[in-house]
Design an enzyme around this catalytic site. Sequence first.
Site, short mmCIF file in Angstrom:
data_model
loop_
_atom_site.label_atom_id
_atom_site.label_comp_id
_atom_site.label_asym_id
_atom_site.label_seq_id
_atom_site.Cartn_x
_atom_site.Cartn_y
_atom_site.Cartn_z
N GLU A 215 -10.96 -2.36 -11.53
CA GLU A 215 -11.17 -3.21 -10.35
C GLU A 215 -12.65 -3.46 -10.07
O GLU A 215 -13.03 -4.50 -9.55
CB GLU A 215 -10.49 -2.60 -9.13
CG GLU A 215 -8.97 -2.74 -9.13
CD GLU A 215 -8.30 -1.60 -9.86
OE1 GLU A 215 -8.99 -0.76 -10.47
OE2 GLU A 215 -7.04 -1.55 -9.83
N PHE B 139 2.75 6.70 -1.59
CA PHE B 139 2.19 6.56 -2.93
C PHE B 139 1.19 5.39 -2.96
O PHE B 139 1.51 4.30 -2.52
CB PHE B 139 3.30 6.33 -3.96
CG PHE B 139 2.78 6.12 -5.35
CD1 PHE B 139 2.08 7.14 -6.00
CD2 PHE B 139 2.94 4.91 -5.99
CE1 PHE B 139 1.56 6.94 -7.27
CE2 PHE B 139 2.43 4.71 -7.26
CZ PHE B 139 1.73 5.73 -7.91
N GLN B 140 0.02 5.63 -3.50
CA GLN B 140 -1.06 4.64 -3.57
C GLN B 140 -1.42 4.08 -2.20
O GLN B 140 -1.80 2.92 -2.06
CB GLN B 140 -0.72 3.51 -4.56
CG GLN B 140 -0.65 4.04 -6.00
CD GLN B 140 -0.73 2.96 -7.04
OE1 GLN B 140 -0.24 1.86 -6.84
NE2 GLN B 140 -1.33 3.28 -8.18
N LYS C 119 2.96 -4.75 1.71
CA LYS C 119 3.90 -5.37 0.78
C LYS C 119 5.07 -6.05 1.49
O LYS C 119 5.54 -7.10 1.05
CB LYS C 119 4.42 -4.31 -0.19
CG LYS C 119 5.15 -4.90 -1.38
CD LYS C 119 5.46 -3.86 -2.43
CE LYS C 119 6.14 -4.50 -3.63
NZ LYS C 119 6.49 -3.51 -4.65
N MET D 126 -35.68 3.94 -16.37
CA MET D 126 -36.37 4.02 -15.09
C MET D 126 -36.35 5.46 -14.55
O MET D 126 -37.31 5.92 -13.95
CB MET D 126 -35.73 3.05 -14.09
CG MET D 126 -36.58 2.78 -12.86
SD MET D 126 -38.19 2.08 -13.26
CE MET D 126 -37.90 0.33 -13.00
#
Lengths: 592, 180
Positions: free
Chosen positions: A59, A121-122, A171, A487
């Site tokens: 993502e 869940f999630q 959802k 760096m």
Amino acid sequence: MSPSERQDSNQMTGAAMIVRALVDHGVKSIFGYPGGAVLPIYDEIFQQSDIEHVLVRHEQGAGHAAEGYARSTGKPGVVLVTSGPGATNMVTPLTDALMDSIPLVCITGQVPTHLIGNDAFQECDTVGITRPCTKHNWLVRDIKDLPKVLHEAFYVATSGRPGPVVVDVPKDLQFATGTYTPPRKSDVHASYKPQIKGDAGQIRKAVSLLVNAKRPVIYTGGGIINSGREASKTLRALVEAAGFPITSTLMGLGAYPASGKNWLGMLGMHGTYEANMAMHDCDVMLCIGARFDDRITGRTDAFSPGSKKIHIDIDPSSINKNIRVDVPIIGDAGSVMADLLQAFKAEGKTPKIDPWWFEIGRWRARNSLAYKKNDDVILPQFAIQRLFEATRGCDTYITTEVGQHQMWAAQFFGFEEPHRLMTSGGLGTMGYGLPAALGVQVAHRDSLVIDIAGDASVQMTMQEMSTAVQHDLPVKIFILNNQYMGMVRQWQQLLHGNRLSHSYSEALPDFVKLADAFGCVGLQATKPSDLDGAIREMISVRKPVLFDCRVAALENCFPMIPSGKAHNEMLLPAEANDDAATAAFAGGKALV
Amino acid sequence: MNQPASAYFLEERHDPNETHTLSVLVANEPGVLARVIGLFSGRGYNIESLTVSETESKKHVSRITIVTTGTPMVIQQIKHQLDRMIPVYQVVDMTLTGRSIERELAMVKVKGSGDQRIEAMRLAEVFRARVVDATNESFVFEITGGTSKINQFVDLMRPIGLVEVSRTGVAAIGRGPEGM
């Protein structure tokens, strides 16, 4: 169509509303990754052809790709991800976009309404987690609110100071049916009214300072790019009319062409000597769409001590945040510059600043970007210069990762147009450049898109090479491979007694074989004499390329403003042998 | 200046702090208070007191009163940062207007017997605090006023037998006929 039929055609599920709203806002491409809580939306995407969906591998990649898309087009970038880990993986790109004022609309799935708060869940508290890293965010709890929130999200992301927004859609709402309404003015919070036009009185004050300036400098930033192409044209007209020297932050490169005669180069920690000296010694500073960031100012109590400062910014909270200014002007950079230019011309008086240009000429003559040529080893500066020469005349977009290579790209690649450099300026996100390049290539299919990368940064989002192959995005990943986090190593050398703690990348992958494994083209250059031919090959290949450019391992990025020093105390490359550099940075061992 | 080895400029700021009372009108929607509080914690600003309630239910407008401290530059930043939040209608610095009334309400529980009870009642009368609960060995006083008056009352009750205090925090409003 009768009114009642039209009514019917606006009856749809929440998932369909989301796709419809994207179409209504002119969205052509979105970046995303499916998951349980967005399946109804993906089902809608499957059944339409107006919107292209680019499937990333993580993502974070979707977020940076959308940023690249947004920054190279001026349009909002759109991301679609699932709940829980999908949303938390977006936190870095959202924060990146907030820091660099990039318009992003991120739609996240959420667990069904009745499960919110149940540790489902999630499930995660997406609006809670993203509240500090978005311009605004919404959790939609009623299908009636969904169309309005979607339209408002686009407006908030793209208006005023642009930024990322999140719309979190449970959802059950994606399945629920409701009435879709097209975008309307009334969709927006009455409390949100960004100021576009600058105050005429303040503009008059600014003009009277400018026409009487003896040692003026224009200091520009990303605000000009965000304002749109017209703003860059106005800036060029303003510089032409006034004859003032101009410098820019990393985020503003390209607004004024690097080949322009008034160009001083980038300013700040790794800016040019002439730019920083002009900032320090000027008597009138015109700051447009920049925010006096700490990488720009050096020590704030010694920042440009003798100047009157004019600051044009669309965000009032940028004014007087780090540096006190004399004439603040709140408004859109393009709009205010247009008014300013008109008022300036109406004065009919151009300040005579020849002695100032003479002084600047002396600073320029120090040649602060000089480096010692080497016939055996590729120097990173040389590699960027050759890349720049090879791509002249091409329709080129550059992205970068974060580190030394990013600064060298800013110093040695000449940006002639706005929207051509995509880089993570504020947050400094390693791993930004590769996915950002994908986003740019999606928006500009026939252009040459190059990610100037480091060997460490590029490994952070390397998996997106797979996305490039799947979607036929022929991006060129030009890796300045010095086998170090350059760096970090530079700072350890200069600030921490050359104890190179964990900045050496042992066990680097073989980038050429890696390219092969992904189905891309792998190229390598190890000697200066190889470079031009390999770069030509990279440009001519119509496939994604991983270019392993083996450069000098211990090269440092100069010039540099040492710690606790002002603009006029820069360390130049001529003085920057290791001993002198270490001496200039001598002090305690405190970190950051 | 003795700067340690750092690419950040480490600066000591010596500007004196000021205390300001801010009135903030916001759209009353979920999360709006979290946004305001998150701004203060995220940017390291102080909250001395914070009061919030819906004030115009038809328009879904709430009023947040915040007492904060900081240098003048920080106070200005706080106001701008609040003002640019999407659900914020307006931010007014009540301290700068110089024409505001600031009040808070406290409930003060005091335990004691004999002379202590008489002394508590006597002080309550002086401070115009009301008794809202009483038992054989305790009182709960309700007192309204400026912050310093309430502090003073609480301090006086302490030796008598202060048990606990609940305060609302400051609510502020401007004098005269005009609204925000």
